[in-house]
Write a protein that holds these residues in place. Structure first.
Motif: not given
Length: 743
Positions: A683-686, A702-710, A722-726, A735-737
């Motif tokens: 299923h969806y994980v990030g 911006d990435d941090r805001h998105v990670l907080d939202y996820v 989770l946010i994976l940057i390529v 990983i945001n816990v």
């Protein structure tokens, strides 16, 4: 050289072949007409049971012959009147040599040539007079050169097995010395064709099954001799003495010695004697021993007491054997023997030979002895593959037998114990034992289970349990390679997940990569969706068994057994799919190593193949950034996420060289399909997105805001965001816990 003296053919001489059967008549007429090259008709005769055609055959010979085959050999072919067996072919020369590939008969001469290996009902479909003569000439020519028996063929028997079968325990003649006594009980079948089964007293569970037949068997071991030394069936002790003399065995001397020993035990005097002759064989004189024949001879009509009397050793008086001094001259011609047909029980070596394989004695643990596991292990053991410990806590119930290797009424006993007993009874020296316990909760068997896993080279998981597979992958300390096999709910798909020998790719990591194979392979997308009706076998909600036909389980068990014997060193994923037309498609990919990212007790794994795919997606969209969502599988108990695949940017996404905003068109539909294809395990994980050249793998504001939202979105399930940057140099998972209180 004087004129050759020929053995006369059987029967009364006949002038013509008009009264002969069709085969004999066809051969006689063609020979008489001179239409078969290199052969001439000598005579015709008619016996009580056969038509006899005698011919002379011209043999093409080399100058240096291994055997004394002459340029012209006189042969008689005896065609049975009822045409129920192959015509017997006899060499009528008195001096015809004893060579390999002769048939055993009551009289040594004339020698019977073994021209064909096939049964007569197959051979007669293509038998013609011309074919017969060609095979005969070839047999004579190649025998003269000693080339009839190829170096790649098994050695010829010293004496063809005849008579009543005697099934013998594999270790019956494992002796401590040349005169060890073996007291054996003989169990007999009640069928028209009796079979004798030799059992040591300690192995006979029901003494009533002996039918009152008590035997005393002794083993005679001969010197090595060349294979194929076939003379004639021994009918008396004198005949047997002559036969064994070729192996430098003095039968009367050894038998006399043993009879004197047996006389000391009065219980032995009423026993019936059986002689077991162990005869090592050579391919060439002076060579190494390649095989050993074992023959059994029943001295009929005699007990130990009466045999000693006939051999002049003693006189029976009041049930006692009074020794004669001096002994009377033995009369072996007065003692009749029957040649039994000894057949050794199966051993790991013999089953491996039957499968044209080498025995494999490595230590294996098989977890799960249900439908698939029982049949795969049974298949493997019957090829001499492995020393097995069978681990299962389930009891066998009636419905299990619809798809199980076990047969008969063995209900209520542990599956593992039943299988171990059945396999040991099938293959005599099978090193198989049962360990009745639950792998996840072994209780007082924990120490035994841990020791078994530590000693194993491979641990095979047939449990079809994700919990068991992950436990084996992560929670057991054994260095043994893990291999998992399971069927899908319909029994149409077989899956093999094999770690590499160094466990660089673990079973749980292969599980995630298998889900990706299902998602990306159209033919496999029904793997979890094919759910046939279930069968309720008890009153509990958990008492459910799936409707899978035995033929599918058997098919996949055969494939699995073959695949396990061909395992390579690397990690692999294989899926076999049974199609509607009963053909089998095979899908195979190599396992890929994972890298792991850690934060606050959680870890996220991504394999190198998926990283390569992400780098390719980034390159395709340069100079713009791109992105999408991550789908994966989660183990909340062990606090890890394994990424299975990525969904690329939806069509309404905004992409430019310095930024990316993911769209949503079609995304829910895509995620739903992935969930259905994987049985709602994936299923969806990030989220994921790429960075342009020259930019690090770190997060922007911006990435941090998105990670907080996820992370906030995932919190309801107790999962991290989770946010994976390529980027240019690879990938980085963030990983945001911080908003996650944990499960």
């Amino acid at each position: 050289m004087g004129q050759e003296i020929w053995i006369p053919p059987r029967g009364e001489t006949s002038v013509d072949s008009d009264s002969f059967g069709p085969r004999a008549r066809a051969l006689a007429d063609l020979l008489k007409a001179g239409e078969i090259a290199f052969a001439r008709l000598i005579s015709l005769s008619k016996a009580e049971d056969a038509d006899v055609v005698t011919l002379e055959v011209d043999v093409e010979l080399v100058q240096d012959r291994a055997y004394d085959i002459r340029p012209h050999e006189r042969i008689s072919a005896e065609f049975p009147h009822n045409d129920d067996h192959v015509p017997e072919v006899l060499a009528l020369r008195h001096s015809f040599p004893a060579v390999p590939h002769l048939n055993l008969r009551d009289a040594e001469l004339p020698r019977s040539l073994c021209l064909f290996e096939e049964p007569w009902h197959e051979l007669r479909l293509r038998w013609t007079p011309g074919y017969f003569v060609r095979v005969l000439r070839h047999w004579l020519a190649t025998t003269a050169r000693d080339e009839l028996h190829g170096n790649d063929q098994p050695l010829e028997p010293l004496l063809l097995g005849t008579g009543v079968p005697l099934i013998i325990p594999r270790n019956l003649w494992v002796t401590e010395g040349p005169t060890r006594l073996d007291v054996i009980g003989i169990q007999t079948s009640e069928m028209a064709r009796p079979v004798l089964v030799a059992r040591r007293p300690e192995d006979i569970q029901d003494p009533g099954q002996e039918h009152g037949l008590q035997f005393l068997a002794t083993v005679l071991v001969g010197k090595p001799q060349r294979h194929g030394v076939i003379r004639r069936t021994p009918r008396t002790l004198a005949d047997l003495r002559e036969l064994l003399s070729t192996a430098k065995l003095d039968l009367l001397d050894q038998l006399t010695s043993r009879l004197k020993e047996w006389r000391e035990n009065t219980e032995f005097l009423d026993r019936k004697p059986i002689l077991l002759a162990v005869l090592p064989k050579l391919r060439e004189l002076g060579g190494a021993v390649e095989a050993t024949d074992v023959f059994a001879f029943w001295i009929t009509g005699e007990t130990i007491a009466t045999l000693g009397e006939k051999l002049g050793l003693w006189k029976m008086q009041d049930n006692c054997a009074a020794m004669l001094i001096p002994s009377e001259a033995p009369n072996p011609d007065a003692v009749e023997v029957i040649c039994l047909h000894p057949v050794s029980e199966l051993s790991m070596e013999t089953v491996a030979q039957a499968a044209s394989r080498t025995p494999d004695s490595r230590n294996f643990v098989a977890i799960g002895q249900g439908a698939l596991g029982s049949q795969v292990v049974s298949n493997l053991l019957r090829t001499g593959f492995g020393s097995w410990i069978l681990v299962d806590n389930d009891l066998l119930l009636p419905h299990n037998l619809a798809r199980h290797a076990l047969l008969g009424r063995v209900w209520g006993f542990p599956k593992a114990e039943c299988m171990a007993a059945a396999l040991t009874n099938t293959v005599q020296d099978s090193p198989t034992r049962a360990l009745v316990c639950d792998v996840l909760d072994p209780g007082d068997k924990a120490e035994d289970l841990a020791a078994s896993l530590d000693k194993a080279e491979i641990v095979f998981d047939f449990s079809a349990s994700t919990a068991v597979a992950r436990h084996l992958a992560s929670d057991t300390s054994s260095n043994a390679r893990r291999v998992s096999l399971f069927l899908n709910p319909s029994g149409r798909h077989l899956v093999l997940l094999a770690e590499d020998i160094n466990r660089g790719v673990r079973l749980d990591e292969l599980e995630a990569q298998f889900y990706r194979l299902v998602v990306r392979t159209e033919a496999l997308r029904g793997f979890f969706q094919e759910r046939p009706a279930s069968l309720r076998y008890g009153g509990s909600c958990a008492d459910i068994s799936m409707h899978i036909p035995q033929d599918r389980v058997a098919l996949h068990a055969g494939i699995a057994a073959g695949a396990l014997q061909q395992l390579q060193a690397g990690a692999t994923i294989s899926v076999w799919h049974l199609t509607d037309d009963l053909s089998v498609d095979h899908f195979r990919v190599k396992g890929s190593r994972c890298c792991w990212f850690h934060n606050a007790g959680w870890k996220v794994g991504i394999d190198t193949d998926l990283v390569t795919h992400l780098l390719s997606l980034r390159s395709q969209h340069l100079p713009s950034e791109t992105g999408g969502i991550l789908v994966g599988t989660v183990d909340a108990h062990r606090k890890w996420v394994l990424l299975v695949d990525v969904v690329p940017a939806p069509p309404d996404s905004e992409q430019w060289p310095t930024g990316f905003i993911r769209g949503s068109v079609g995304l829910c539909r895509e995620v739903k399909k992935i969930q259905e294809w994987t049985g709602h395990i994936v299923h969806y994980v990030g989220e994921w997105h790429s960075h342009p050249p020259g930019k690090s793998l770190g997060m922007s504001s911006d990435d941090r805001h998105v990670l907080d939202y996820v992370a906030k979105y995932m919190r309801v399930d107790g999962l991290p965001g989770l946010i994976l940057i390529v980027g240019e140099t690879g990938v980085q998972c963030h990983i945001n816990v911080s908003l996650n209180d944990g499960p």
